[in-house]
Scaffold this motif. Sequence first.
Motif, short mmCIF file in Angstrom:
data_model
loop_
_atom_site.label_atom_id
_atom_site.label_comp_id
_atom_site.label_asym_id
_atom_site.label_seq_id
_atom_site.Cartn_x
_atom_site.Cartn_y
_atom_site.Cartn_z
N GLN A 199 15.17 -41.15 27.83
CA GLN A 199 15.72 -41.88 28.95
C GLN A 199 17.23 -41.67 29.01
OE1 GLN A 199 15.04 -46.05 28.92
NE2 GLN A 199 13.75 -45.95 30.73
N THR A 200 17.77 -41.50 30.21
CA THR A 200 19.21 -41.26 30.37
C THR A 200 19.85 -42.40 31.13
OG1 THR A 200 18.82 -40.03 32.39
CG2 THR A 200 18.94 -38.76 30.34
N LEU A 201 19.39 -43.59 30.87
CA LEU A 201 19.92 -44.74 31.58
C LEU A 201 21.32 -45.09 31.13
CD1 LEU A 201 16.90 -46.03 32.62
CD2 LEU A 201 18.59 -47.81 32.83
N TYR A 202 22.18 -45.27 32.07
CA TYR A 202 23.53 -45.76 31.85
C TYR A 202 24.03 -46.25 33.18
CZ TYR A 202 25.01 -41.31 33.87
OH TYR A 202 25.18 -40.25 34.70
N PRO A 203 25.07 -47.04 33.20
CA PRO A 203 25.57 -47.55 34.48
C PRO A 203 26.20 -46.43 35.32
CG PRO A 203 26.85 -48.44 32.64
CD PRO A 203 25.79 -47.56 32.06
N GLU B 33 32.50 -31.93 29.73
CA GLU B 33 33.09 -33.11 30.37
C GLU B 33 32.01 -34.08 30.83
OE1 GLU B 33 36.07 -32.32 33.38
OE2 GLU B 33 36.67 -30.51 32.30
N ARG B 34 30.96 -33.53 31.45
CA ARG B 34 29.87 -34.38 31.95
C ARG B 34 29.15 -35.05 30.79
NH1 ARG B 34 27.43 -37.82 34.73
NH2 ARG B 34 25.81 -37.25 36.20
N LYS C 249 27.98 -39.88 27.47
CA LYS C 249 28.07 -40.54 26.16
C LYS C 249 28.88 -41.83 26.27
CE LYS C 249 29.45 -39.64 21.39
NZ LYS C 249 30.06 -38.66 20.47
N ARG C 250 30.03 -41.78 26.96
CA ARG C 250 30.86 -42.99 27.13
C ARG C 250 30.09 -44.09 27.86
NH1 ARG C 250 35.05 -39.53 27.87
NH2 ARG C 250 34.75 -39.37 30.11
N ARG C 251 29.36 -43.72 28.88
CA ARG C 251 28.62 -44.72 29.66
C ARG C 251 27.48 -45.31 28.85
NH1 ARG C 251 28.92 -41.60 34.58
NH2 ARG C 251 31.05 -41.84 35.28
N ARG C 252 26.84 -44.47 28.05
CA ARG C 252 25.75 -44.98 27.22
C ARG C 252 26.30 -45.93 26.16
NH1 ARG C 252 21.84 -40.01 25.86
NH2 ARG C 252 20.07 -41.28 26.46
N LEU C 253 27.46 -45.61 25.60
CA LEU C 253 28.09 -46.50 24.64
C LEU C 253 28.47 -47.81 25.30
CD1 LEU C 253 30.37 -44.05 22.61
CD2 LEU C 253 28.35 -45.27 21.78
N LEU C 254 29.00 -47.73 26.52
CA LEU C 254 29.36 -48.92 27.28
C LEU C 254 28.13 -49.78 27.50
CD1 LEU C 254 31.42 -50.54 29.00
CD2 LEU C 254 30.74 -49.10 30.93
N LEU C 255 27.04 -49.17 27.87
CA LEU C 255 25.80 -49.92 28.09
C LEU C 255 25.36 -50.60 26.80
CD1 LEU C 255 23.49 -50.68 30.03
CD2 LEU C 255 22.30 -48.65 29.21
N GLY C 256 25.45 -49.88 25.69
CA GLY C 256 25.08 -50.48 24.39
C GLY C 256 25.95 -51.66 24.04
N LYS C 257 27.25 -51.57 24.30
CA LYS C 257 28.16 -52.68 24.03
C LYS C 257 27.86 -53.87 24.94
CE LYS C 257 31.96 -49.91 22.30
NZ LYS C 257 33.26 -49.32 22.57
#
Length: 167
Positions: free
Chosen positions: A2-6, A145-146, A151-159
């Motif tokens: 799954q590639t879910l992120y905001p 870059e993409r 990765k940043r968005r997935r980390l944000l979602l985890g936080k």
Amino acid sequence: MQTLYPTTALEDWVTEFYLRMKIYRPNQIDEEIIAKRHAIFLHKKPYPSFYQIVGRYRGITVDNRVLKTIQREQFFHELCHLLRHAGKQSKMPHSFRILQEWDSYHFTKYAAIPHHMLKFVDFEDPYVVDIMSGMFKITPDLCIERLEDIKRRRLLLGKEMTSCAQS
């Protein structure tokens, strides 16, 4: 996987743009077809890339002296200006011009590797950059870059999920 992120509003805009054209897979992304469907003339000439609007004429010129992958990225950048921006950059305030360039920069990443096509990417593959570069026909730098954005968005979602669970 799954590639879910905001997603961002711009990322959603690009996905809707592709879905309206029935572009679902990476091999369907074709600059010539996209230009034709939007009544944009696409030229490849030995000049730096630019877009042009004169009356009803809309055109994009990409630099044919550079690699095809870079031409593709130039196309997306200029396409963003044509579809999303108004006004002459040379006559607008500096900060507004910077905002348009920021938008075009991010549009290029999202148009090159759209969110709805991330399902075709195996993020665990050690050669993911090379695979994505070939699959989406773009430079490895843009893939990196993409991937960093994802990765940043997935980390944000985890936080966000962690802080919600602690509340």
